[in-house]
Design a protein around this motif. Structure first.
Motif, PDB file in Angstrom:
ATOM      1  N   GLY A  64       0.836  -1.194   0.000  1.00  0.00           N
ATOM      2  CA  GLY A  64       0.000   0.000   0.000  1.00  0.00           C
ATOM      3  C   GLY A  64       0.871   1.244   0.000  1.00  0.00           C
ATOM      4  N   ASP A  65       0.303   2.367   0.431  1.00  0.00           N
ATOM      5  CA  ASP A  65       1.110   3.596   0.527  1.00  0.00           C
ATOM      6  C   ASP A  65       1.095   4.100   1.970  1.00  0.00           C
ATOM      7  OD1 ASP A  65      -1.444   4.611   0.729  1.00  0.00           O
ATOM      8  OD2 ASP A  65      -1.188   6.178  -0.769  1.00  0.00           O
ATOM      9  N   ASP A  66       1.280   3.194   2.904  1.00  0.00           N
ATOM     10  CA  ASP A  66       1.231   3.522   4.324  1.00  0.00           C
ATOM     11  C   ASP A  66       2.606   3.327   4.961  1.00  0.00           C
ATOM     12  OD1 ASP A  66       1.365   0.758   4.189  1.00  0.00           O
ATOM     13  OD2 ASP A  66      -0.687   0.434   4.873  1.00  0.00           O
ATOM     14  N   ALA A  67       2.665   3.559   6.257  1.00  0.00           N
ATOM     15  CA  ALA A  67       3.942   3.429   6.979  1.00  0.00           C
ATOM     16  C   ALA A  67       4.457   1.988   6.926  1.00  0.00           C
ATOM     17  CB  ALA A  67       3.772   3.876   8.428  1.00  0.00           C
ATOM     18  N   GLY A  91      -3.455   4.955  -2.109  1.00  0.00           N
ATOM     19  CA  GLY A  91      -4.786   4.830  -1.508  1.00  0.00           C
ATOM     20  C   GLY A  91      -5.117   3.463  -0.953  1.00  0.00           C
ATOM     21  N   ARG A  92      -4.149   2.556  -0.945  1.00  0.00           N
ATOM     22  CA  ARG A  92      -4.422   1.210  -0.425  1.00  0.00           C
ATOM     23  C   ARG A  92      -3.623   0.950   0.842  1.00  0.00           C
ATOM     24  NH1 ARG A  92      -7.358  -2.541  -3.222  1.00  0.00           N
ATOM     25  NH2 ARG A  92      -7.494  -3.278  -1.078  1.00  0.00           N
ATOM     26  N   GLY A 114      -5.328  -6.695   2.136  1.00  0.00           N
ATOM     27  CA  GLY A 114      -4.974  -5.332   1.735  1.00  0.00           C
ATOM     28  C   GLY A 114      -4.460  -5.301   0.305  1.00  0.00           C
ATOM     29  N   SER A 115      -3.326  -4.652   0.102  1.00  0.00           N
ATOM     30  CA  SER A 115      -2.769  -4.481  -1.247  1.00  0.00           C
ATOM     31  C   SER A 115      -2.380  -5.797  -1.916  1.00  0.00           C
ATOM     32  CB  SER A 115      -1.545  -3.563  -1.180  1.00  0.00           C
ATOM     33  OG  SER A 115      -0.617  -4.048  -0.225  1.00  0.00           O
TER      34      SER A 115
END
Length: 309
Positions: A64-67, A91-92, A114-115
């Motif tokens: 995704g594009d998270d931490a 956005g995932r 998730g992704s």
């Protein structure tokens, strides 16, 4: 992508790990003892195992594009794994696994894809050169099954050694996959789900393995935890006893075996040697907590094998 002799196509998760006195009963609230975030996902675990155990490894997958994405990518980087084929999807959320580990080292796991659920045929096509460059291709079932099927068939068509770790397995594999698989590596519950037969003993594991060979798979390795590994070919059934260790946490033991077995094959060891190598790696991994932190390095496994001779 640089030349990698092993390509892993699969999942990357952040494992959210709680240690507790035991696994909770339905509806029960327990006090946990420790909490940690640990890089995981069966695909990433197997890639890390193969890399630590001597192979050149590349990985295809989706973050995704998270931490968590940033941390997981940094983890691959630290192991020297080529992750240019791992996408970061805007956005995932990245995949996560919620893991409770009891004092008896048993675990209960809930995975949110998730992704990982976005890994598709277009992504495989974009990195077809990585498939062409690899000697061994490893897949699991934590990404979309349609994508796994395409990967297996493409790798087989290219003449690669194809390993499928059918986890998590919920039922028989699609028939068109079977002839593409060189090594099918299920555990007991997965062997039961794939074959429709009970697997609660070594003898039953042998029957399930023979059934799976009858469907067209070339070789079956059933991992039996503390009871070892059963290696089945159409001509032979061989049992490899496990090395006795004091288990602390069995998370990623199967992934360590798969990665170690593949790394040993890539280095030219024969099947029996590769199985023993994978077992030695897995034996070391269960003596340590966590998924990727528990996976040993090549020198440790070599020392363990030398000591056991």
């Amino acid at each position: 992508m640089h030349h990698a002799n092993i390509l892993v196509i699969g999942s990357l998760n952040m494992d959210l790990v709680v240690r507790a006195p035991r696994l909770p009963l339905p509806g029960e609230t327990l006090s946990g003892e420790q909490f940690a975030t640990v890089p995981g996902g069966k695909g990433a675990n197997q890639a890390v195992a193969a890399a630590r155990l001597g192979a050149q490894v590349a990985m295809l997958g989706c973050l995704g594009d998270d931490a968590y994405s940033t941390q997981l990518r940094a983890g691959l980087d630290a192991e020297g794994i080529d992750h240019s084929g791992v996408a970061s999807l805007p956005g995932r959320a990245s995949g996560v696994a919620l893991i409770v580990v009891g004092a008896d080292s048993q675990n209960a796991i809930v995975v949110v894809a998730g992704s990982n659920a976005e890994l598709d045929a277009a992504h495989l096509a974009r990195f077809d050169a990585a498939l062409q460059a690899a000697d061994i291709v490893i897949c699991q079932l934590e990404v979309p099954l349609a994508t796994v099927g395409i990967a297996l068939q493409r790798a087989h068509a290219l003449g690669k050694t194809v390993i499928l770790n059918p986890a998590p397995a919920t039922g028989p594999l699609p028939p068109e996959w079977l002839a593409c698989i060189d090594y099918l590596i299920p555990n007991e519950s997965e062997a039961a789900a794939l074959s429709g037969l009970p697997v609660s003993s070594q003898a039953e594991a042998g029957l399930a393995a023979q059934h799976l060979l009858g469907t067209g798979v070339r070789r079956v390795l059933v991992t039996l935890g503390a009871a070892g590994v059963l290696h089945a070919t159409p001509a032979d059934l061989q049992h490899f006893p496990a090395q006795a260790v004091q288990a602390v946490d069995t998370t990623a033991a199967g992934d360590t075996f798969v990665g170690g077995f593949a790394a040993a094959l890539a280095q030219g060891l024969n099947e029996a040697e590769a199985i023993r190598f994978g077992q030695a790696a897995a034996a070391l991994s269960v003596t340590r907590a966590g998924a990727q932190p528990s996976i040993p390095h090549l020198a440790e496994v070599q020392a363990r094998l030398a000591a056991s001779r």
